[in-house]
Write an enzyme that holds these catalytic residues in place. Structure first.
Site, PDB file in Angstrom:
ATOM      1  N   CYS A  30       0.832  -1.211   0.000  1.00  0.00           N
ATOM      2  CA  CYS A  30       0.000   0.000   0.000  1.00  0.00           C
ATOM      3  C   CYS A  30       0.867   1.263   0.000  1.00  0.00           C
ATOM      4  O   CYS A  30       1.552   1.541   0.989  1.00  0.00           O
ATOM      5  CB  CYS A  30      -0.920  -0.048   1.219  1.00  0.00           C
ATOM      6  SG  CYS A  30      -1.782   1.490   1.583  1.00  0.00           S
ATOM      7  N   CYS A  33       0.016   3.802   2.744  1.00  0.00           N
ATOM      8  CA  CYS A  33       0.458   3.267   4.041  1.00  0.00           C
ATOM      9  C   CYS A  33       1.936   3.599   4.264  1.00  0.00           C
ATOM     10  O   CYS A  33       2.332   3.981   5.364  1.00  0.00           O
ATOM     11  CB  CYS A  33       0.268   1.754   4.098  1.00  0.00           C
ATOM     12  SG  CYS A  33      -1.444   1.204   3.962  1.00  0.00           S
TER      13      CYS A  33
END
Length: 104
Positions: A30, A33
């Site tokens: 991600c 993230c």
């Protein structure tokens, strides 16, 4: 560095903690993230009375389901063993600090 935790230790470290706990539900793949990670590291150093942990949703899918993590990054604030607040997606340091402050 913020510790990664797993299903087996989640209750002990998060649910049973007397402190406010910030849990970053993330995945290695991600992008947002990865962008949020240094923000959380800084907040961890600025808030010694708050516990910070990371949960990889690919390694802990039942935890992600239990806390209704549908999008990541998904930062859940736990207070008195309960999910009290959350932030979804990339947010600024200031926004996350405000969420932490209102859940102390």
């Amino acid at each position: 560095m913020i510790d990664k935790i797993y299903q087996e230790e989640f209750a002990e470290k998060v649910i049973n903690s007397p402190n406010t706990v910030v849990v970053d539900f993330f995945a290695d793949w991600c992008g947002p993230c990865k962008m949020l990670s240094p923000v959380l590291e800084k907040l961890d150093s600025m808030n010694p009375d708050v516990d910070f942990y990371k949960v990889n949703i690919d390694e802990n899918p039942s935890l992600a389901d239990e806390f209704e993590v549908r999008s990541i990054p998904n930062v859940v604030i736990f207070k008195n063993g309960q999910a009290a607040d959350r932030s979804i997606g990339f947010v600024s340091e200031q926004q996350l600090q405000e969420i932490i402050n209102r859940n102390r």
